[in-house]
Structures are given as structure tokens and as C-alpha cells.
Design a protein around this motif. Structure first.
Motif, PDB file in Angstrom:
ATOM      1  N   LEU A  66       0.833  -1.206   0.000  1.00 23.39           N
ATOM      2  CA  LEU A  66       0.000   0.000   0.000  1.00 23.39           C
ATOM      3  C   LEU A  66       0.867   1.254   0.000  1.00 23.39           C
ATOM      4  N   GLN A  67       1.964   1.207   0.741  1.00 28.91           N
ATOM      5  CA  GLN A  67       2.864   2.358   0.778  1.00 28.91           C
ATOM      6  C   GLN A  67       3.538   2.579  -0.577  1.00 28.91           C
ATOM      7  N   LEU A  68       3.877   1.490  -1.241  1.00 24.46           N
ATOM      8  CA  LEU A  68       4.495   1.620  -2.560  1.00 24.46           C
ATOM      9  C   LEU A  68       3.528   2.250  -3.561  1.00 24.46           C
ATOM     10  N   ASP A  69       2.238   1.968  -3.418  1.00 21.61           N
ATOM     11  CA  ASP A  69       1.247   2.622  -4.274  1.00 21.61           C
ATOM     12  C   ASP A  69       1.278   4.132  -4.079  1.00 21.61           C
ATOM     13  N   GLN A 120       3.586   9.721  -6.342  1.00 22.62           N
ATOM     14  CA  GLN A 120       4.510  10.855  -6.292  1.00 22.62           C
ATOM     15  C   GLN A 120       5.583  10.739  -7.376  1.00 22.62           C
ATOM     16  N   LEU A 121       5.900   9.520  -7.777  1.00 18.01           N
ATOM     17  CA  LEU A 121       6.951   9.320  -8.772  1.00 18.01           C
ATOM     18  C   LEU A 121       6.515   9.735 -10.178  1.00 18.01           C
ATOM     19  N   GLU A 122       5.208   9.914 -10.391  1.00 14.37           N
ATOM     20  CA  GLU A 122       4.726  10.320 -11.713  1.00 14.37           C
ATOM     21  C   GLU A 122       5.333  11.646 -12.151  1.00 14.37           C
ATOM     22  N   GLU A 123       5.654  12.510 -11.193  1.00 13.34           N
ATOM     23  CA  GLU A 123       6.181  13.829 -11.518  1.00 13.34           C
ATOM     24  C   GLU A 123       7.672  13.964 -11.229  1.00 13.34           C
ATOM     25  N   VAL A 124       8.312  12.864 -10.872  1.00 10.46           N
ATOM     26  CA  VAL A 124       9.731  12.918 -10.481  1.00 10.46           C
ATOM     27  C   VAL A 124      10.610  12.524 -11.662  1.00 10.46           C
ATOM     28  N   MET A 175      16.293  12.090  -5.251  1.00  7.47           N
ATOM     29  CA  MET A 175      15.438  11.184  -4.502  1.00  7.47           C
ATOM     30  C   MET A 175      15.234   9.865  -5.242  1.00  7.47           C
ATOM     31  N   ALA A 176      15.330   9.890  -6.576  1.00  7.63           N
ATOM     32  CA  ALA A 176      15.144   8.668  -7.359  1.00  7.63           C
ATOM     33  C   ALA A 176      16.226   7.637  -7.025  1.00  7.63           C
ATOM     34  N   ALA A 177      17.449   8.093  -6.847  1.00  6.31           N
ATOM     35  CA  ALA A 177      18.542   7.184  -6.485  1.00  6.31           C
ATOM     36  C   ALA A 177      18.295   6.558  -5.114  1.00  6.31           C
ATOM     37  N   GLN A 178      17.755   7.349  -4.197  1.00  8.88           N
ATOM     38  CA  GLN A 178      17.444   6.831  -2.862  1.00  8.88           C
ATOM     39  C   GLN A 178      16.357   5.763  -2.935  1.00  8.88           C
ATOM     40  N   ILE A 179      15.369   5.974  -3.811  1.00  9.87           N
ATOM     41  CA  ILE A 179      14.285   5.010  -3.968  1.00  9.87           C
ATOM     42  C   ILE A 179      14.805   3.715  -4.577  1.00  9.87           C
ATOM     43  N   ARG A 180      15.686   3.835  -5.581  1.00 10.43           N
ATOM     44  CA  ARG A 180      16.269   2.634  -6.191  1.00 10.43           C
ATOM     45  C   ARG A 180      17.012   1.807  -5.144  1.00 10.43           C
ATOM     46  N   LYS A 181      17.750   2.487  -4.279  1.00 17.36           N
ATOM     47  CA  LYS A 181      18.509   1.784  -3.243  1.00 17.36           C
ATOM     48  C   LYS A 181      17.574   1.144  -2.217  1.00 17.36           C
ATOM     49  N   LEU A 182      16.562   1.886  -1.789  1.00 16.48           N
ATOM     50  CA  LEU A 182      15.659   1.408  -0.740  1.00 16.48           C
ATOM     51  C   LEU A 182      14.764   0.277  -1.236  1.00 16.48           C
ATOM     52  N   VAL A 183      14.096   0.501  -2.379  1.00 21.53           N
ATOM     53  CA  VAL A 183      13.095  -0.439  -2.883  1.00 21.53           C
ATOM     54  C   VAL A 183      13.712  -1.546  -3.731  1.00 21.53           C
ATOM     55  N   GLY A 184      14.722  -1.194  -4.510  1.00 21.80           N
ATOM     56  CA  GLY A 184      15.296  -2.167  -5.429  1.00 21.80           C
ATOM     57  C   GLY A 184      16.453  -2.968  -4.869  1.00 21.80           C
ATOM     58  N   GLU A 185      17.038  -2.509  -3.735  1.00 21.79           N
ATOM     59  CA  GLU A 185      18.190  -3.219  -3.179  1.00 21.79           C
ATOM     60  C   GLU A 185      17.983  -3.620  -1.718  1.00 21.79           C
ATOM     61  N   GLU A 224      10.814   4.302   6.274  1.00 20.83           N
ATOM     62  CA  GLU A 224      11.590   5.075   5.312  1.00 20.83           C
ATOM     63  C   GLU A 224      10.792   5.345   4.041  1.00 20.83           C
ATOM     64  N   ILE A 225      10.001   4.368   3.587  1.00 18.28           N
ATOM     65  CA  ILE A 225       9.156   4.591   2.415  1.00 18.28           C
ATOM     66  C   ILE A 225       8.156   5.709   2.698  1.00 18.28           C
ATOM     67  N   ASP A 226       7.583   5.694   3.889  1.00 20.74           N
ATOM     68  CA  ASP A 226       6.648   6.747   4.277  1.00 20.74           C
ATOM     69  C   ASP A 226       7.337   8.100   4.300  1.00 20.74           C
ATOM     70  N   SER A 227       8.568   8.148   4.803  1.00 14.10           N
ATOM     71  CA  SER A 227       9.318   9.398   4.863  1.00 14.10           C
ATOM     72  C   SER A 227       9.612   9.941   3.471  1.00 14.10           C
ATOM     73  N   VAL A 228      10.043   9.053   2.555  1.00 19.14           N
ATOM     74  CA  VAL A 228      10.342   9.475   1.183  1.00 19.14           C
ATOM     75  C   VAL A 228       9.078   9.998   0.506  1.00 19.14           C
ATOM     76  N   THR A 229       7.967   9.289   0.700  1.00 22.73           N
ATOM     77  CA  THR A 229       6.706   9.711   0.094  1.00 22.73           C
ATOM     78  C   THR A 229       6.295  11.088   0.593  1.00 22.73           C
ATOM     79  N   ARG A 230       6.470  11.318   1.887  1.00 21.58           N
ATOM     80  CA  ARG A 230       6.113  12.619   2.460  1.00 21.58           C
ATOM     81  C   ARG A 230       7.010  13.735   1.912  1.00 21.58           C
ATOM     82  N   GLN A 231       8.285  13.422   1.726  1.00 24.93           N
ATOM     83  CA  GLN A 231       9.192  14.431   1.177  1.00 24.93           C
ATOM     84  C   GLN A 231       8.813  14.793  -0.253  1.00 24.93           C
ATOM     85  N   LEU A 232       8.458  13.762  -1.045  1.00 20.40           N
ATOM     86  CA  LEU A 232       8.064  14.026  -2.429  1.00 20.40           C
ATOM     87  C   LEU A 232       6.736  14.771  -2.506  1.00 20.40           C
TER      88      LEU A 232
END
Length: 251
Positions: free
Chosen positions: A145-148, A153-157, A163-173, A213-221
């Protein structure tokens, strides 16, 4: 006199259902077939639509082919009709099963496209959820649900956004590495205490940290959109709200 037959039947039905669930790996594992988020559900729906398209095309080809054959031969007869039906049934059976939806491999999550990464990660998590204990499977659903929310937010990034690099590291690694690390531990060792904890507890702690951390990134975006909405609301209140208060009362 109390009639126990109804309660007995209900208890027997529940016992049978529980037995079936346990043979299938437990009720939490049955939920593993469900999508954990909109992104993975959308990818599954797209795959199903492509299958339907392939089936429709195959049936159209069969219909046109046998119609043309009937024109040339002056009819296809009962045998031709049965052949067309059998061929159509085979086409539907094959194309409804193949190609199957490809579950992303661990290497597929190392992608530069952060928008696609969310959906890929959700599909990967759904495949891993069956091998996780019930509390972790529930936490995975929450992360879905958090990834949704993150994907919105990523639609406009821009892909080059820091922040995209941080997301790749967090979600993809980080997230898949932690789950794979847990799965490499033999099941009988996952409950053994080691240094004041055990692998099951550590998995839950890790999932909790990633969720935070996902929640924090989403809030920042989303901060920019929140500020824009607040500014727009204050502007509308100043433009229309004050005018309403200042309007003279009419007798």
C-alpha cells in the motif's frame, strides 16, 4: 434440551476448512495470490488483457479461415464444423495459459526506471510472501500500500532526481536483500535466539524500518504538493472568505 447438532456441524466445517488451508500452506499463504498493491494489480490486468487479445485474434483467424474454406469447397460439413470447434477450444486452452506472467527476478529490480520499479517490486514481493511467516506477510501487504502511494509521487519525479537514487537503493536493493537474506536461513534456525534476537524478529524490525523510510520518502516528495494546496486554500479564503464576511447585511 440444547440442540448441539448445529454447533457440531459448524465446528466440523471450520475444521475441514482449516485442514484444507493448512495443506495449502496456511491461510496467510492463500492470501499470497492476491495483489499487494495497485501497481502489481495493473500489471496483472494488462497481462490478462493481452491474453484476451491473443485469444480473440486466434478465434478470428479460425473463423475467417474456415469461412473461406467453406466458400471454396461449398461448405465445410459437420466434420469441418467440429474441426473448427476443436481447434478453437485448443487455441483458447493454450492461449489462456501461455504466456504466463513473468515474475521479476532479483536482478530485474536493479532498474533505472523508478516508476516501473514499484510495480516490479510488488510482483516480486508477492512471490516471496508465501515463504514468510504470517506477521511478515502482513507487513509486506502494508508495504505494498505504501508503494502505491510512493508511485503516485513518482509520476512527476525526473529519473535524475536525487530522490530517485534513494528510492532505487531502498526499494530495489535494501528491501529484497533483507528478504533474501532471511530466506537463506534454514527454517529450523529462524526461531533460535542469537545475540538477544532471532531471524524472525530481525525480519520484522527490518520491514518496519523500511516501511518507515518509504513513508518518509513519500512525504518528502509530496511536500511540494501539500504546500501548493495550502497556499491555494489561503488564497481562496482571502479572495472569497473575506469578501463574504465583509458583505453588508440586507434588511
Amino acid at each position: 434440551m440444547v440442540d448441539l447438532s448445529r454447533d457440531t456441524d459448524r465446528a466440523l466445517d471450520e475444521s475441514r476448512a482449516l485442514l484444507r488451508d493448512n495443506r495449502s500452506g496456511g491461510r496467510h499463504r492463500l492470501a499470497g495470490t492476491r495483489s499487494i498493491g495497485r501497481a502489481s494489480a495493473k500489471m496483472k490486468a494488462g497481462h490478462a488483457l493481452r491474453k484476451l487479445r491473443n485469444i480473440a485474434l486466434a478465434l478470428a483467424v479460425i473463423l475467417i479461415g474456415f469461412s473461406a474454406l467453406g466458400v471454396v469447397l461449398g461448405g465445410i460439413g459437420f466434420a469441418g464444423l467440429m474441426g473448427a470447434i476443436v481447434l478453437a477450444a485448443i487455441a483458447v486452452g493454450v492461449l489462456s495459459s501461455y504466456p504466463s506472467l513473468k515474475v521479476p527476478e532479483r536482478a530485474d529490480l536493479k532498474t533505472d526506471d523508478v516508476r516501473r520499479l514499484v510495480g516490479q517490486t510488488e510482483l516480486w514481493l508477492e512471490a516471496q510472501r508465501r515463504a514468510l511467516p504470517p506477521p511478515a506477510a502482513k507487513a509486506i501487504s502494508q508495504i505494498g500500500l505504501q508503494l502505491d502511494g510512493l508511485q503516485l509521487q513518482l509520476e512527476e519525479v525526473d529519473q535524475a532526481h536525487p530522490m530517485a537514487a534513494q528510492i532505487r537503493k531502498l526499494v530495489g536493493e535494501d528491501l529484497p536483500e533483507m528478504i533474501e537474506g532471511y530466506r537463506r536461513i534454514p527454517e529450523h534456525l529462524r526461531y533460535e535466539e542469537h545475540a538477544g534476537s532471532n531471524p524472525n524478529k530481525q525480519l520484522m524490525e527490518g520491514l518496519g524500518l523500511i516501511s518507515t523510510e518509504i513513508d518518509s520518502v513519500t512525504r518528502q516528495l509530496a511536500a511540494g504538493a501539500l504546500d501548493d494546496l495550502a497556499i491555494r486554500t489561503r488564497y481562496l479564503d482571502y479572495k472569497y472568505g473575506e469578501a463574504d464576511h465583509a458583505a453588508p447585511e440586507q434588511n
